[in-house]
Enzyme design. Structure first.
Site, PDB file in Angstrom:
ATOM      1  N   ASP A  25       0.819  -1.216   0.000  1.00  0.00           N
ATOM      2  CA  ASP A  25       0.000   0.000   0.000  1.00  0.00           C
ATOM      3  C   ASP A  25       0.856   1.271   0.000  1.00  0.00           C
ATOM      4  O   ASP A  25       0.317   2.380   0.033  1.00  0.00           O
ATOM      5  CB  ASP A  25      -0.992   0.006   1.176  1.00  0.00           C
ATOM      6  N   GLU A 212      12.931   2.468  14.457  1.00  0.00           N
ATOM      7  CA  GLU A 212      12.790   3.439  13.368  1.00  0.00           C
ATOM      8  C   GLU A 212      12.564   4.816  14.001  1.00  0.00           C
ATOM      9  O   GLU A 212      13.437   5.676  13.991  1.00  0.00           O
ATOM     10  CB  GLU A 212      11.592   3.060  12.478  1.00  0.00           C
TER      11      GLU A 212
HETATM   12  O1  LIG Z   1       8.047   2.923   7.797  1.00  0.00           O
HETATM   13  C1  LIG Z   1       7.007   2.516   8.326  1.00  0.00           C
HETATM   14  N1  LIG Z   1       6.928   2.378   9.671  1.00  0.00           N
HETATM   15  C2  LIG Z   1       5.837   1.916  10.289  1.00  0.00           C
HETATM   16  N2  LIG Z   1       4.710   1.593   9.644  1.00  0.00           N
HETATM   17  C3  LIG Z   1       4.718   1.732   8.317  1.00  0.00           C
HETATM   18  C4  LIG Z   1       5.827   2.189   7.604  1.00  0.00           C
HETATM   19  N3  LIG Z   1       5.502   2.222   6.312  1.00  0.00           N
HETATM   20  C5  LIG Z   1       4.245   1.803   6.210  1.00  0.00           C
HETATM   21  N4  LIG Z   1       3.749   1.505   7.419  1.00  0.00           N
HETATM   22  C6  LIG Z   1       2.398   1.049   7.750  1.00  0.00           C
HETATM   23  O2  LIG Z   1       2.259  -0.290   7.354  1.00  0.00           O
HETATM   24  C7  LIG Z   1       0.943  -0.491   6.865  1.00  0.00           C
HETATM   25  C8  LIG Z   1       0.845  -1.783   6.104  1.00  0.00           C
HETATM   26  O3  LIG Z   1       1.615  -1.793   4.952  1.00  0.00           O
HETATM   27  C9  LIG Z   1       0.679   0.791   6.109  1.00  0.00           C
HETATM   28  O4  LIG Z   1      -0.693   1.010   5.899  1.00  0.00           O
HETATM   29  C10 LIG Z   1       1.311   1.835   7.020  1.00  0.00           C
HETATM   30  O5  LIG Z   1       0.364   2.272   7.982  1.00  0.00           O
END
Ligand SMILES: O=c1[nH]cnc2c1ncn2[C@@H]1O[C@H](CO)[C@@H](O)[C@H]1O
Ligand SMILES: [Zn+2]
Length: 362
Positions: A25, A212
């Site tokens: 996504d 992160e």
């Molecule tokens: O870098 C990130 N850190 C934490 N959550 C993330 C990151 N990128 C995306 N998502 C989360 O993972 C969900 C499922 O793919 C996304 O909808 C987003 O809310």
């Protein structure tokens, strides 16, 4: 510099690349979001695809993980039917193949795709179909790519055990692992211990977004309480490394991560956008690579970060003067760290990655 001139954009795109951390996504084509939004009854901040691509990159470039994550409402909204999920999954594979990716693990949270009435199983199946179609389209275009799913549970929700069970149920049908994602602060991975203990009893693989936006305690919990096989990002492990005048000193956690060869799914551009680091040149990946941590290079969210594996690699060539040997090293690292069965990993390393780099050397 001689080395940089060998690694032109075309050369890097042509090299086999392995991607372990990419959100389904977070990788839609802006044109697809724009095209699907009206039927999904979703209003976008801007309608023109070119403007929309820029809007995502700018909105995501906020310096805050929470604000970065807000942009996902506009992609998730158009991923609520089997047809749309299959299309997005197929296009994802096509785009990765065109970028020279030969193996990818692509993640998403099934629980975010049930608003249109799909069951969790139907969501996973729709994505499975899209990946198969994408692999077939790539094959026709003369490119071989293998793509597998990682099922993510959202860390602020309470469905992780259910999603872990879903990952196990689908493990012989394209799903190779599990993950948790979402805002890190306030939602420690131990909130989902039940899911991780279940996966361990099932001999299943999982990675955890940790280190992160939040520091060492999150990495420590992910490894020592939850038993994560890999760290999603894990970049804050540098907080346990002292780089002083007397040389480099590793704290106990950093030493553990390096000793145990725990893969770090590093995502340089994404970290700059969420404010985890100030620039690629300042990114700890250079130091972590020098210290021989199990470093891998990843895109995280190609749409929000306006990036690709080729771009991430080129940025590292530029920032740290990485040469072909460095790119080969992170690629083999990633393939070794994949959740694909060992024998299948070896085939890709020996038959695909090594020969391509040998040809480049020649
Ligand atoms: O870098 C990130 N850190 C934490 N959550 C993330 C990151 N990128 C995306 N998502 C989360 O993972 C969900 C499922 O793919 C996304 O909808 C987003 O809310
Ligand atoms: Zn991520």
């Amino acid at each position: 510099m001689a080395r940089r001139s060998t690694l032109t954009e075309d050369v890097v795109r042509g090299l086999p690349k392995v991607l372990l951390h990419d959100h389904l996504d977070g990788g839609l084509r802006p044109e697809t979001v724009a095209e699907l939004a009206p039927d999904a009854g979703h209003t976008l901040p801007v309608d023109d695809p070119a403007d929309l691509g820029r809007w995502f990159a700018e909105a995501a470039d906020s310096g805050s993980l929470e604000r970065y994550l807000e942009t996902f409402q506009h992609t998730v909204a158009v991923m609520q039917s089997a047809e749309n999920l299959t299309r997005v999954a197929r296009e994802c594979v096509e785009d990765l193949a065109a970028d020279g990716v030969v193996y990818a693990e692509v993640r998403y949270a099934p629980e975010q795709h049930v608003d249109g009435g799909l069951t969790l199983d139907e969501v996973v199946d729709a994505v499975r179909l899209g990946f198969l179609e994408g692999e077939a389209v790539a094959r026709e275009a003369g490119r071989t790519i293998v793509v597998r799913q990682l099922l993510t549970a959202m860390r602020h929700q309470a469905r992780s055990r259910e999603i872990a069970e879903l990952a196990v149920a689908w493990r012989d049908r394209g799903v190779v692992g599990f993950d948790i994602a979402g805002a890190e602060a306030g939602y420690p991975p131990t909130r989902h211990l039940d899911a991780f203990e279940y996966l361990q009893r099932e001999n299943a693989h999982f990675t955890i977004h940790a280190g992160e936006a939040f520091g060492l305690p999150s990495i420590w919990e992910a490894l020592q309480w939850c038993g994560a096989d890999r760290l999603g990002h894990g970049v804050r492990i540098v907080d346990d490394i002292e780089d002083g005048e007397e040389g480099v000193g590793l704290g106990r956690l950093a030493a553990y991560v390096r000793d145990k060869r725990i893969p770090l799914e590093l995502c340089p551009t994404s970290n700059v956008q969420t404010g985890a680091v100030t620039s690629i040149a300042e990114h700890p990946i250079g130091m972590l690579a020098k210290l021989r941590f199990r470093v891998t290079v990843n895109t995280d969210n190609r749409l929000m970060s306006g990036t690709s594996m080729t771009k991430e690699m080129l940025a590292l060539v530029e920032a740290f003067d990485w040469g072909p040997a460095d790119l080969r090293w992170v690629t083999v690292n990633a393939m070794k760290s994949a959740f694909l069965p060992f024998d299948e990993r070896l085939v890709i390393i020996e038959d695909v990655i090594k020969p391509a780099y040998a040809e480049l050397d020649a």
